[in-house]
Write a protein that holds these residues in place. Structure first.
Motif, PDB file in Angstrom:
ATOM      1  N   THR A  27      23.838 114.362  50.894  1.00 32.17           N
ATOM      2  CA  THR A  27      24.449 113.106  50.086  1.00 32.17           C
ATOM      3  C   THR A  27      24.000 112.035  50.266  1.00 32.17           C
ATOM      4  O   THR A  27      24.011 111.298  49.363  1.00 32.17           O
ATOM      5  CB  THR A  27      25.936 112.758  50.094  1.00 32.17           C
ATOM      6  OG1 THR A  27      26.340 112.803  51.560  1.00 32.17           O
ATOM      7  CG2 THR A  27      26.197 114.545  49.680  1.00 32.17           C
ATOM      8  N   LYS A 133      27.505 114.477  41.779  1.00 36.60           N
ATOM      9  CA  LYS A 133      26.395 115.592  42.574  1.00 36.60           C
ATOM     10  C   LYS A 133      27.288 115.147  44.114  1.00 36.60           C
ATOM     11  O   LYS A 133      27.516 116.531  44.557  1.00 36.60           O
ATOM     12  CB  LYS A 133      24.924 114.970  42.611  1.00 36.60           C
ATOM     13  CG  LYS A 133      24.588 114.915  42.012  1.00 36.60           C
ATOM     14  CD  LYS A 133      22.926 114.376  41.921  1.00 36.60           C
ATOM     15  CE  LYS A 133      22.080 115.335  40.743  1.00 36.60           C
ATOM     16  NZ  LYS A 133      20.976 115.022  40.560  1.00 36.60           N
ATOM     17  N   GLU A 272      21.494 109.123  45.807  1.00 36.77           N
ATOM     18  CA  GLU A 272      20.687 109.718  45.915  1.00 36.77           C
ATOM     19  C   GLU A 272      19.717 109.347  45.963  1.00 36.77           C
ATOM     20  O   GLU A 272      17.994 110.548  46.672  1.00 36.77           O
ATOM     21  CB  GLU A 272      20.698 109.721  44.644  1.00 36.77           C
ATOM     22  CG  GLU A 272      21.813 110.810  43.660  1.00 36.77           C
ATOM     23  CD  GLU A 272      21.949 111.336  42.447  1.00 36.77           C
ATOM     24  OE1 GLU A 272      21.077 110.999  41.502  1.00 36.77           O
ATOM     25  OE2 GLU A 272      23.544 111.153  41.473  1.00 36.77           O
TER      26      GLU A 272
END
Length: 284
Positions: A27, A133, A272
């Protein structure tokens, strides 16, 4: 605690170490934390990556208290975007959490059978909302950890050796080595950005380049030197203000660099962007 319980705890801790390392790698989240639930429904936060202080080291979280305690009580994930003002949790642990500087946290239970065996966290030193995400990756990490613990329980009952990435210390040693390399890389980039000697700057940047191995099909040239400097700070969990202070520029300039980086890397969050930069070999 009997010998069997002690062995189970040791196995669980090894699995949690690997899980929080994998979560951080996947991550780009600056801080990941994990702990095993023991006697009296007490969670001990013994495993962490990315912490700046020791304020939360081995913190004992009790059932129903704080973020982790609420996770244990409900068996469900809990997230707060502004920890000091969060109304969904109690605040017994404000001193260690705020001493560490964490402002945003998300935690998820690791449930084996009907028991919460562990809790894993993601944390940020600024107020942010975690994207889908990151939350999905946390859920996937927790599910994989549940399976590993369940399998190891079954193997232990038969007297067999544990399996999975948490079964040995080699992976953990690798993680610690990677963390030290990333910290060194970031410090070298800061030194390069501050020096006025062009030859020294070029040498420092050459050393930084040697610390990463970009795949030939994903050149790092599309990111400028200053954009990489900003990302190196973000990878350490630094806020925009802290990054600006380190680089000797304004916070708004840092934001501008981050916007440019996220556009170039097709990233929606700073985490990200860090993850994408690592995949392409721009950061270690």
């Amino acid at each position: 605690m009997g010998a069997g319980d002690a062995q189970r705890r040791k196995r669980d801790l090894a699995s949690v170490r690997s899980a929080i390392a994998a979560l951080r790698e996947a991550t780009g989240i600056p801080v990941t934390i994990g702990g095993v639930v023991g006697e009296g429904h007490t969670l001990v936060l013994s495993e962490s990556l990315g912490m700046r202080t020791s304020a939360m080291k081995d913190l004992k979280v009790h059932y129903g208290a704080g973020v982790g305690g609420r996770v244990m009580a409900t068996g469900k994930p809990v997230g707060v975007a502004d920890y000091p003002r969060a109304g969904v949790i109690t605040h017994e642990y404000d001193l260690p959490v705020l001493s560490e500087g964490l402002r945003s946290m998300a935690a998820i239970p690791v449930v084996v059978g009907k028991d919460v065996r562990a809790v894993i966290y993601a944390g940020v030193h600024s107020s942010v909302r975690f994207g889908e995400k990151v939350l999905n990756q946390m859920a996937a990490t927790a599910r994989a950890l549940e399976q590993e613990i369940a399998v190891n329980d079954a193997l232990a009952a038969r007297g067999a050796a544990p399996v999975g990435p948490g079964s040995g210390e080699g992976r953990w040693d690798d993680v610690l080595s990677n963390e030290r390399m990333r910290e060194t890389h970031a410090r070298l980039r800061m030194l390069a950005s501050r020096t006025e000697d062009p030859d020294v700057r070029a040498e420092l940047e050459r050393i930084c380049a040697e610390m990463v191995s970009p795949p030939p099909e994903m050149p790092t040239a599309r990111l400028s030197r200053r954009e990489l400097d900003v990302l190196a700070c973000v990878a350490q969990g630094k806020t925009n203000i802290e990054t600006a202070a380190d680089m000797g520029i304004g916070a708004e300039t840092v934001k501008s660099y981050l916007r440019s980086v996220m556009r170039k890397l097709d990233a929606h969050t700073r985490f990200e962007a860090v993850n994408a930069a690592r995949r392409m070999g721009a950061l270690p």
